[in-house]
Write a protein that holds these residues in place. Structure first.
Motif, PDB file in Angstrom:
ATOM      1  N   ALA A  72       1.081  -1.204  -0.271  1.00  0.00           N
ATOM      2  CA  ALA A  72       0.048   0.064   0.063  1.00  0.00           C
ATOM      3  C   ALA A  72       0.951   1.399  -0.126  1.00  0.00           C
ATOM      4  O   ALA A  72       0.646   2.308  -0.898  1.00  0.00           O
ATOM      5  N   ILE A  78       1.105   4.327  -2.928  1.00  0.00           N
ATOM      6  CA  ILE A  78       1.058   5.593  -2.655  1.00  0.00           C
ATOM      7  C   ILE A  78       2.429   6.481  -3.162  1.00  0.00           C
ATOM      8  O   ILE A  78       2.369   7.635  -3.706  1.00  0.00           O
ATOM      9  N   TYR A  93      -4.111   1.347   2.784  1.00  0.00           N
ATOM     10  CA  TYR A  93      -3.923   2.324   1.652  1.00  0.00           C
ATOM     11  C   TYR A  93      -4.941   3.682   2.095  1.00  0.00           C
ATOM     12  O   TYR A  93      -4.428   4.632   1.925  1.00  0.00           O
ATOM     13  N   TYR A 124      -5.085   3.935  -7.244  1.00  0.00           N
ATOM     14  CA  TYR A 124      -5.116   2.443  -6.509  1.00  0.00           C
ATOM     15  C   TYR A 124      -5.981   1.472  -7.458  1.00  0.00           C
ATOM     16  O   TYR A 124      -5.717   0.249  -7.557  1.00  0.00           O
TER      17      TYR A 124
END
Length: 574
Positions: free
Chosen positions: A13, A17, A89, A106
């Protein structure tokens, strides 16, 4: 999942990002360069930057997915892992200024991993993770100006904030023009009642123009307030127009125009402000106009799902003449059409499926100059089977069987394009009885063809059924399967001969085009042919097309102002 097993999900996650943040920095770096390109008149660099920025998302996504596959054996992870990763996330998005774009990124990662076969809100952000309240970051995206000063002083204050590294051609003239234009628009009483003048901090750049966009607030109404700027041949700045009509602003943000370069860390707030100025625009259209077309697709899909839940009509074939390459259908209550490449093309179409895809990509990467509809590509798009009209389902099976399948209660289309709905021009001309509107539509048709050519695109199949007309009367091209660059065609005159068999012996190469024949097929009815010839007879001459070809080949970047010429302020270049 055991606590120790949370770490891989959290790690991935965090990696995603990081890739998103890197992607947004890259996007922003290109966007910020728009001011310098505008100031220096670097129009070819402007074109290249626009194309590069479109590719940023796909390149960043590919890097992110490759990174995940390097660290993770994807097929060994179960649903619990993916749900845990989404939750990890989500926690990273707290306070993130572009959280909504990061959600879309995502989704793209998950979509790429599962080849868009796992559309599940438990592992993706099908629904937004939070409800964004417009106004929360308003002070970060607007500049406010004192409405109690004189109009001229207000303009001086605006240009003190919005500065450029080139001189004005004639600043006093421009401020006077702006003063006069605003006083024509507002009465003395209205001017006296102004409570606020708010301008978005980012300047909006596109092609050869820059726009300072805001609004004038009064007790009973709010007006758009847009200062349109251009540069002279001597690279001096001048104000070209003051726009206070929502119709003009709507055209500037039209779906047939290239994406703006407008640098901001807070795209949600900018989009929300624009939505207040343009309440009839869909929210996804505004994100797309800002260049965030991938997130625009996400917002569209959410809007589409919401509309489906609150409507009962059936999907059916779209009105208009059936295409030879694309099957087109729509939901009558919704403002888009869905286009699928057919399995087989008519004998007259010497093209392939990959060729059609490349044509749509060419349009995406080109300056659409307000004349070519933007299209958005989707894979494995799902429709509720119960909402598909039986006649449409049969036609889809007959023409696009390789692209459709039924899974449970859903119809899944493996590849399609979505495009803004318009009235097909042939239907419009068959139904319209007002001679002035007919003349305007035919004039628009000719202008549309010319402007597309100046943007270095040969439209190919110019039958009027391949054009649409908007509610504002603007003609837009939307059939791309035969387009090409202008350099790829050889424009020739028909032979002049008394020999009735001369045409039979004419040697014709695949790339040869004879514009004199255009009058026979662009529009069918005699009176419309004559009208088109009277308004745009040069389209039927090879010499005119060769002239356009030379202009396009020179690398010249056209400058088509999106507002009416009557809005332009008086100016003599100095």
């Amino acid at each position: 999942m055991k606590p120790a097993e949370h770490q891989p999900a959290q790690k991935i996650a965090f990696r995603i990002i990081q890739h998103f943040d890197k992607s947004y920095r890259w996007f922003s770096r290109i966007t910020r360069g728009a001011q310098e390109r505008f100031e220096k008149g670097q129009w070819q660099e402007t074109v290249r930057a626009s194309k590069e920025r479109i590719t940023v998302y796909e390149q960043s996504l590919s890097e992110a997915v490759a990174d995940i596959y390097h660290d993770l054996t994807v097929h060994q992870k179960n649903d619990v892992f993916w749900r845990t990763m989404k939750q990890a996330y989500f926690s990273l998005l707290e306070g993130h200024p572009q959280f909504e774009l990061a959600e879309t990124f995502y989704n793209s990662v998950i979509g790429r991993i599962f080849k868009h076969r796992k559309i599940d809100n438990s592992v993706m952000f099908l629904l937004p993770s939070r409800c964004y309240l417009p106004g929360r970051d308003r002070e970060k995206v607007i500049n406010s100006f004192d409405p109690t000063t004189t109009v001229a002083q207000m303009y001086e204050a605006i240009f003190h904030v919005y500065r450029f590294n080139i001189p004005f051609e004639d600043k006093a003239r421009d401020i006077n023009n702006l003063d006069v234009a605003l006083r024509k628009r507002l009465s003395k009483a209205q001017l006296a009642s102004v409570t606020a003048v708010e301008m978005l901090k980012p300047v909006f750049y596109r092609s050869k123009a820059a726009y300072v966009i805001g609004r004038i607030c009064m007790p009973d109404e709010t007006l758009p307030f847009v200062i349109a700027l251009q540069t002279s041949t001597r690279q001096a700045l001048f104000v070209d127009a003051l726009l206070t009509d929502r119709k003009d602003l709507s055209i500037i943000f039209g779906f047939a125009r290239s994406y703006f370069m407008a640098d901001t860390l807070y795209p949600a707030e900018v989009a929300a402000f624009l939505q207040e100025l343009l309440p009839h625009k869909k929210h996804f259209e505004l994100y797309m106009a800002l260049g965030h077309f991938k997130h625009g697709k996400t917002v569209f899909y959410r809007n589409f799902l919401h509309h489906q839940e609150h409507s009962t009509d059936l999907f059916e074939a779209a009105p208009g003449t059936r295409g030879l390459v694309m099957m087109v259908f729509h939901l009558p209550s919704y403002g888009v059409v869905f286009k699928i490449i057919k399995d087989e093309f008519a004998e007259s179409k010497k093209i392939t499926r990959d060729h059609v895809k490349s044509c749509y990509k060419l349009v995406k990467m080109s300056d659409r100059v307000g004349r070519m509809a933007d299209t958005h590509e989707y894979v494995n798009f799902r429709f509720p089977l119960a909402r598909i009209a039986p006649e449409l389902l049969q036609e889809l099976h007959d023409t696009c069987a390789s692209s459709v399948k039924i899974v449970g209660d859903e119809l899944i289309i493996s590849h399609l394009y979505i495009e803004r709905k318009m009235t097909p021009l042939n239907l419009y001309l068959d139904q319209e009885t007002d001679p002035k509107k007919v003349r305007s539509a035919i004039d628009e048709l000719g202008t549309c063809i010319k402007q597309i050519a100046l943007a270095n695109i040969f439209p190919g199949d110019m039958l009027h059924k391949n054009f649409g007309i908007t509610r504002l009367g603007r003609v837009i091209f939307y059939d791309y399967d035969e387009i090409c660059l202008m350099k790829d065609r050889n424009f020739r005159e028909l032979p002049k001969s008394d020999d009735p068999y001369a045409m039979d012996t004419l040697s014709v190469a695949p790339d040869d085009v004879f514009p004199e024949q255009f009058e026979h097929f662009i529009v069918g009815k005699k009176h419309l042919k004559e009208l088109l010839k009277s308004l745009h007879g040069d389209l039927m001459t090879a010499s005119y097309w060769r002239e356009l070809q030379t202009i396009a080949g020179s690398g010249a970047v056209p400058n088509f102002t999106p507002y009416d010429a009557s809005a332009r302020l008086p100016r003599e270049e100095v």
